[in-house]
Design a protein around this motif. Structure first.
Motif, PDB file in Angstrom:
ATOM      1  N   THR A  20       0.819  -1.203   0.000  1.00 50.92           N
ATOM      2  CA  THR A  20       0.000   0.000   0.000  1.00 50.92           C
ATOM      3  C   THR A  20       0.855   1.256   0.000  1.00 50.92           C
ATOM      4  OG1 THR A  20      -0.121   0.025   2.407  1.00 50.92           O
ATOM      5  CG2 THR A  20      -1.866  -1.149   1.238  1.00 50.92           C
ATOM      6  N   LYS A 111     -10.648  15.939  -3.556  1.00 53.63           N
ATOM      7  CA  LYS A 111     -10.930  14.563  -3.150  1.00 53.63           C
ATOM      8  C   LYS A 111     -11.266  14.609  -1.664  1.00 53.63           C
ATOM      9  CE  LYS A 111      -8.294  12.277  -6.746  1.00 53.63           C
ATOM     10  NZ  LYS A 111      -7.194  11.324  -7.094  1.00 53.63           N
ATOM     11  N   VAL A 113     -12.404  13.014   2.272  1.00 55.08           N
ATOM     12  CA  VAL A 113     -12.335  11.984   3.309  1.00 55.08           C
ATOM     13  C   VAL A 113     -13.269  12.430   4.437  1.00 55.08           C
ATOM     14  CG1 VAL A 113     -10.887  10.754   4.955  1.00 55.08           C
ATOM     15  CG2 VAL A 113      -9.937  11.452   2.739  1.00 55.08           C
ATOM     16  N   ASP A 224      -5.097   8.417  -5.236  1.00 56.86           N
ATOM     17  CA  ASP A 224      -6.250   7.699  -4.691  1.00 56.86           C
ATOM     18  C   ASP A 224      -5.851   6.814  -3.513  1.00 56.86           C
ATOM     19  OD1 ASP A 224      -7.977   8.851  -6.492  1.00 56.86           O
ATOM     20  OD2 ASP A 224      -7.874   7.200  -7.927  1.00 56.86           O
ATOM     21  N   GLU A 225      -4.636   6.293  -3.570  1.00 52.66           N
ATOM     22  CA  GLU A 225      -4.144   5.446  -2.479  1.00 52.66           C
ATOM     23  C   GLU A 225      -4.170   6.196  -1.145  1.00 52.66           C
ATOM     24  OE1 GLU A 225       0.127   3.773  -0.892  1.00 52.66           O
ATOM     25  OE2 GLU A 225      -0.153   4.004  -3.052  1.00 52.66           O
ATOM     26  N   GLN A 228      -7.797   6.588   0.023  1.00 53.18           N
ATOM     27  CA  GLN A 228      -8.336   5.318   0.499  1.00 53.18           C
ATOM     28  C   GLN A 228      -7.782   4.945   1.859  1.00 53.18           C
ATOM     29  OE1 GLN A 228      -7.252   2.849  -2.806  1.00 53.18           O
ATOM     30  NE2 GLN A 228      -8.713   3.848  -4.196  1.00 53.18           N
ATOM     31  N   ARG A 229      -6.488   5.164   2.063  1.00 54.10           N
ATOM     32  CA  ARG A 229      -5.890   4.830   3.355  1.00 54.10           C
ATOM     33  C   ARG A 229      -6.458   5.689   4.477  1.00 54.10           C
ATOM     34  NH1 ARG A 229       0.391   4.707   1.751  1.00 54.10           N
ATOM     35  NH2 ARG A 229       0.686   4.949   4.009  1.00 54.10           N
ATOM     36  N   GLN A 231      -9.451   7.170   4.450  1.00 54.54           N
ATOM     37  CA  GLN A 231     -10.851   6.811   4.682  1.00 54.54           C
ATOM     38  C   GLN A 231     -10.956   5.515   5.471  1.00 54.54           C
ATOM     39  OE1 GLN A 231     -13.651   8.815   3.624  1.00 54.54           O
ATOM     40  NE2 GLN A 231     -14.511   7.500   5.219  1.00 54.54           N
ATOM     41  N   ARG A 232     -10.086   4.550   5.156  1.00 52.42           N
ATOM     42  CA  ARG A 232     -10.084   3.297   5.923  1.00 52.42           C
ATOM     43  C   ARG A 232      -9.741   3.558   7.378  1.00 52.42           C
ATOM     44  NH1 ARG A 232      -7.601   0.904   1.259  1.00 52.42           N
ATOM     45  NH2 ARG A 232      -5.545   1.145   2.214  1.00 52.42           N
ATOM     46  N   ASP A 235     -12.797   5.132   9.039  1.00 50.66           N
ATOM     47  CA  ASP A 235     -13.848   4.130   9.255  1.00 50.66           C
ATOM     48  C   ASP A 235     -13.499   3.217  10.428  1.00 50.66           C
ATOM     49  OD1 ASP A 235     -15.144   5.226   7.087  1.00 50.66           O
ATOM     50  OD2 ASP A 235     -14.510   3.669   5.679  1.00 50.66           O
TER      51      ASP A 235
END
Length: 253
Positions: A20, A111, A113, A224-225, A228-229, A231-232, A235
């Motif tokens: 990642t 973008k 988050v 995008d990576e 995504q990291r 946002q993960r 969450d």
């Protein structure tokens, strides 16, 4: 068989946590910008400039933890006015800002988050003024002050309501008390903190007209990576019930 095991081990390494990080250059960092928007983000000394550890707030602590969980480096600067840092994050790769609303007109510009918090858009009046307002449309006849380029101001623009913009919410408090505007379009619980800071008593809400979640907005060229990291990580924190009030209890007093 040893050859097959070797290939399997290589594949596991490629698909593991290190993978990642493979797409980001060495030393990759995001420059985060924010403003005094209490209780979500604010300078510890109340001034309009601060860096890194001297910035606090409910959103600030959450964003810090997100970056730690995501394994991403960052710097954090609180500056003024909002219009300036908004433009910098919009125009400069490697930058982001929070806490901000994900408005339709902003959707393709960044973008995103989040959400990392939520607030209400309200109209506030001076102590001696009384208004009976059932909708934002009914407020159209009054002089409304707003914070330039903030989500509340942009929401009014979207409703074709011409607000009198200022470069600070403190400026709107002054105008309200001097009678230069009739209503102050602002955010709750943010406006209460600003009013306490300048000793303005008796201000009161006359209309709540919109609610918005707040986000971390990243320059549109952010990989995008990275998005995504983050946002993960967010969450995961939500699932765990993580709270800035637990991490920094004084923020919720």
């Amino acid at each position: 068989m040893p050859k097959i095991l070797g290939w399997l081990l290589l594949l596991a390494l490629l698909l593991g946590p290190g993978a990642t990080h493979a797409g980001l250059p060495a030393g990759y960092r995001i420059n985060l910008l924010t403003e005094n928007f209490p209780p979500f983000n604010m300078a510890a000394n109340g001034r309009n400039f601060a860096r890194d550890a001297k910035i606090q707030g409910l959103s600030t602590e959450l964003v810090r933890e997100m970056f730690v969980r995501a394994g991403l480096d960052y710097s954090l600067t609180l500056h003024f006015p909002w219009d300036r840092i908004y433009r910098q994050a919009l125009e400069t790769p490697g930058y982001g800002l929070f806490s901000t609303s994900r408005l339709p007109e902003r959707e393709a510009l960044f973008k995103w988050v989040g959400p990392i918090a939520q607030y209400d858009s309200v109209l506030v009046a001076a102590p001696e003024r009384r208004f009976e307002l059932g909708s934002l449309e009914q407020a159209r006849a009054y002089r409304i002050g707003a914070y330039k380029n903030a989500a509340v101001s942009q929401h009014l623009q979207g409703q074709k309501i011409n607000a009198i913009d200022t470069l600070s919410d403190q400026g709107n408090i002054d105008k309200l008390l001097r009678g230069q505007i009739d209503l102050w379009a602002t955010s709750s619980p943010v406006w209460q903190h600003h009013a306490r800071a300048v000793g303005a008593e008796g201000l009161h809400e006359v209309l709540k007209f919109h609610s918005d979640p707040l986000y971390l907005a990243l320059h549109k060229d952010t990989p995008d990576e990275v998005v995504q990291r983050l946002q993960r990580a967010l969450d995961e924190l939500r699932r765990e019930g993580w709270s800035a009030c637990t991490a920094e209890p004084q923020l919720c007093q």
